[in-house]
Design a protein around this motif. Structure first.
Motif, short mmCIF file in Angstrom:
data_model
loop_
_atom_site.label_atom_id
_atom_site.label_comp_id
_atom_site.label_asym_id
_atom_site.label_seq_id
_atom_site.Cartn_x
_atom_site.Cartn_y
_atom_site.Cartn_z
N GLY A 78 23.91 6.63 -20.31
CA GLY A 78 25.03 6.12 -21.18
C GLY A 78 26.18 7.17 -21.39
O GLY A 78 27.31 7.00 -21.45
N PHE A 79 25.54 8.46 -21.60
CA PHE A 79 26.17 9.52 -21.79
C PHE A 79 27.34 9.93 -20.46
O PHE A 79 28.43 10.06 -20.55
N LEU A 80 26.74 9.83 -19.26
CA LEU A 80 27.56 9.87 -18.11
C LEU A 80 28.36 8.99 -17.74
O LEU A 80 29.48 9.20 -17.37
N GLY A 81 28.00 7.66 -18.05
CA GLY A 81 28.81 6.44 -17.61
C GLY A 81 29.92 6.43 -18.68
O GLY A 81 31.14 6.34 -18.18
N THR A 82 29.69 6.75 -19.97
CA THR A 82 30.80 6.52 -21.00
C THR A 82 31.86 7.81 -20.80
O THR A 82 33.23 7.53 -20.67
N SER A 83 31.31 8.91 -20.47
CA SER A 83 32.34 9.99 -20.29
C SER A 83 33.07 10.03 -18.93
O SER A 83 34.25 10.44 -18.85
N ALA A 84 32.44 9.34 -17.81
CA ALA A 84 33.14 9.16 -16.75
C ALA A 84 34.30 8.30 -16.86
O ALA A 84 35.57 8.78 -16.56
N PHE A 85 34.18 7.26 -17.47
CA PHE A 85 35.58 6.57 -17.78
C PHE A 85 36.33 6.94 -18.56
O PHE A 85 37.45 6.80 -18.57
N PHE A 86 35.83 7.59 -19.78
CA PHE A 86 36.48 8.12 -20.73
C PHE A 86 37.63 9.34 -19.95
O PHE A 86 38.79 9.23 -20.11
N PHE A 87 36.93 10.12 -19.22
CA PHE A 87 37.87 11.08 -18.72
C PHE A 87 38.83 10.74 -17.54
O PHE A 87 40.06 11.43 -17.36
N LEU A 88 38.29 9.61 -16.78
CA LEU A 88 39.16 8.96 -15.85
C LEU A 88 40.55 8.56 -16.32
O LEU A 88 41.72 8.94 -15.95
N ILE A 89 40.37 7.79 -17.38
CA ILE A 89 41.46 7.15 -18.23
C ILE A 89 42.44 8.29 -18.69
O ILE A 89 43.58 8.21 -18.66
N VAL A 90 41.74 9.10 -19.47
CA VAL A 90 42.65 10.13 -20.07
C VAL A 90 43.33 10.93 -19.06
O VAL A 90 44.53 11.49 -19.40
N ASN A 91 42.47 11.55 -17.89
CA ASN A 91 43.36 12.29 -17.39
C ASN A 91 44.27 11.81 -16.42
O ASN A 91 45.48 12.38 -16.16
N VAL A 92 43.95 10.45 -16.08
CA VAL A 92 45.31 9.59 -15.23
C VAL A 92 46.31 9.52 -16.26
O VAL A 92 47.63 9.56 -15.93
N SER A 93 46.19 9.28 -17.60
CA SER A 93 47.37 9.23 -18.46
C SER A 93 47.93 10.43 -18.69
O SER A 93 49.43 10.44 -19.08
N LYS A 94 47.38 11.65 -18.17
CA LYS A 94 48.10 12.93 -18.40
C LYS A 94 49.10 13.26 -17.42
O LYS A 94 49.91 14.17 -17.56
N VAL A 95 48.85 12.51 -16.24
CA VAL A 95 49.77 12.83 -15.23
C VAL A 95 51.24 12.71 -15.38
O VAL A 95 51.89 13.84 -14.92
N PRO A 96 51.78 11.84 -15.90
CA PRO A 96 52.97 11.84 -16.23
C PRO A 96 53.51 12.94 -17.15
O PRO A 96 54.75 13.28 -16.82
N PHE A 97 52.88 13.15 -18.18
CA PHE A 97 53.12 14.47 -18.86
C PHE A 97 53.20 15.70 -18.16
O PHE A 97 53.95 16.44 -18.42
N LEU A 156 37.73 5.89 -29.42
CA LEU A 156 38.13 7.10 -29.25
C LEU A 156 39.58 7.10 -28.94
O LEU A 156 40.69 8.16 -29.24
N PHE A 157 40.09 6.26 -28.05
CA PHE A 157 41.57 6.44 -27.17
C PHE A 157 42.74 6.72 -28.13
O PHE A 157 43.45 7.57 -27.91
N PRO A 158 42.70 5.85 -29.28
CA PRO A 158 43.99 6.15 -30.40
C PRO A 158 44.11 7.67 -30.75
O PRO A 158 45.02 8.34 -30.57
N ALA A 159 42.92 8.19 -31.00
CA ALA A 159 43.11 9.69 -31.53
C ALA A 159 43.33 10.53 -30.46
O ALA A 159 44.04 11.53 -30.74
N VAL A 160 42.66 10.23 -28.96
CA VAL A 160 42.85 10.95 -28.02
C VAL A 160 44.57 11.09 -27.70
O VAL A 160 44.94 12.07 -27.45
N ALA A 161 45.13 9.89 -27.87
CA ALA A 161 46.45 9.90 -27.35
C ALA A 161 47.38 10.69 -28.32
O ALA A 161 48.16 11.40 -27.84
N ALA A 162 46.74 10.74 -29.86
CA ALA A 162 47.51 11.63 -30.57
C ALA A 162 47.47 13.20 -30.15
O ALA A 162 48.32 13.78 -30.18
N GLY A 163 46.21 13.39 -29.83
CA GLY A 163 45.88 14.80 -29.39
C GLY A 163 46.68 15.22 -28.05
O GLY A 163 47.20 16.48 -27.88
N VAL A 164 46.67 14.16 -27.32
CA VAL A 164 47.53 14.60 -25.75
C VAL A 164 48.85 14.49 -26.31
O VAL A 164 49.80 15.56 -25.45
#
Length: 257
Positions: free
Chosen positions: A179-198, A82-90
């Motif tokens: 599995g849903f909760l664990g995967t989404s937890a790491f997903f949003f932690l990484i994505v949200n932290v990456s949004k901070v500089p923007f 998911l991460f490459p496509a999410v980066a493009a969306g951000v």
């Protein structure tokens, strides 16, 4: 600056933000996507653009608690897909925020909320119809991951509203609750932290907003603890119906302001 006077916040408005922060914690450990209600509250109390910057650290606090709770249940192959496509969306969302003024952002948040409510309704109908999800290893599955990733990245950057998009993707990929909760937890932690500089570069996060975040983060903890207790007990069907209704009301309210 006194956090209670930031943007001329009254006591009742701070109470509304505190409730929204509590709901963020609950959504991170129980029903992902429920924080669309928090998004509507933040955008109603604060200026629309500023609300996305204030809400982001609150979401990160909830993400940290969710990772600590469900860290053993993450599925990393899905995350890497998911991460490459999410980066493009951000990046697309950041460019949109550079161009858009407060009125456009508020209208966009309202429209995104209504879109997410529609997506959730569609997801529930599809699940009830018994259709089989696309296999994530097929070409259709990879295309679906890219599509949801771009949309999730854009909506999470513009309005912190990527939860329902990712919820639909993970459910359609066949994830069970933990599995849903664990995967989404790491997903949003990484994505949200990456949004901070923007967000900081756009002026949406500064010292004053972080003071308000520090006051609100206290309320995330009891919400997360309650969510962990309730996850095996909650009537999720009824709760999702309430979340959808609240999301629609919040979206309409923002469009009419």
């Amino acid at each position: 600056m006194n956090t209670m006077t930031l943007w001329h916040i009254s006591g009742w408005e701070f109470a509304a933000l505190a409730f929204a922060a509590l709901l963020v914690g609950f959504s991170k450990t129980a029903v992902s996507g429920a924080n669309t209600v928090s998004l509507a509250i933040f955008a109603a109390v604060l200026p629309a653009r500023a609300s996305t910057g204030v809400l982001l650290p609150v979401l990160i606090a909830g993400d940290v608690l969710a990772v600590l709770t469900y860290r053993r249940h993450a599925h990393w192959p899905t995350l890497w897909r998911l991460f490459p496509a999410v980066a493009a969306g951000v990046v697309a969302g950041t460019l949109f925020l550079i161009w858009a003024d407060d009125g456009i952002v508020r209208t966009s948040i309202g429209a995104i909320l209504l879109l997410m409510a529609g997506v959730t309704l569609w997801r529930r109908r599809r699940t009830e119809s018994g259709d089989e999800p696309d296999a994530v290893t097929t070409r259709a599955g990879r295309m679906k991951a890219r599509s949801y990733g771009v949309l999730g990245g854009f909506t999470t950057m513009v309005a912190n509203a990527g939860g329902p998009v990712m919820s639909m993707y993970l459910l359609s990929a066949g994830f069970r609750k933990l599995g849903f909760l664990g995967t989404s937890a790491f997903f949003f932690l990484i994505v949200n932290v990456s949004k901070v500089p923007f967000s900081a570069g756009l002026g949406l996060i500064d010292g004053h907003s972080l003071l308000l975040d520090a006051a609100l983060a206290v309320f995330v903890v009891p919400g997360a603890l309650f969510g962990r207790w309730a996850v095996d007990r909650i009537n999720q069907r009824l709760f999702e119906q309430l979340v959808i209704a609240a999301t629609i009301v919040g979206g309409v309210q923002l469009l009419l302001r």
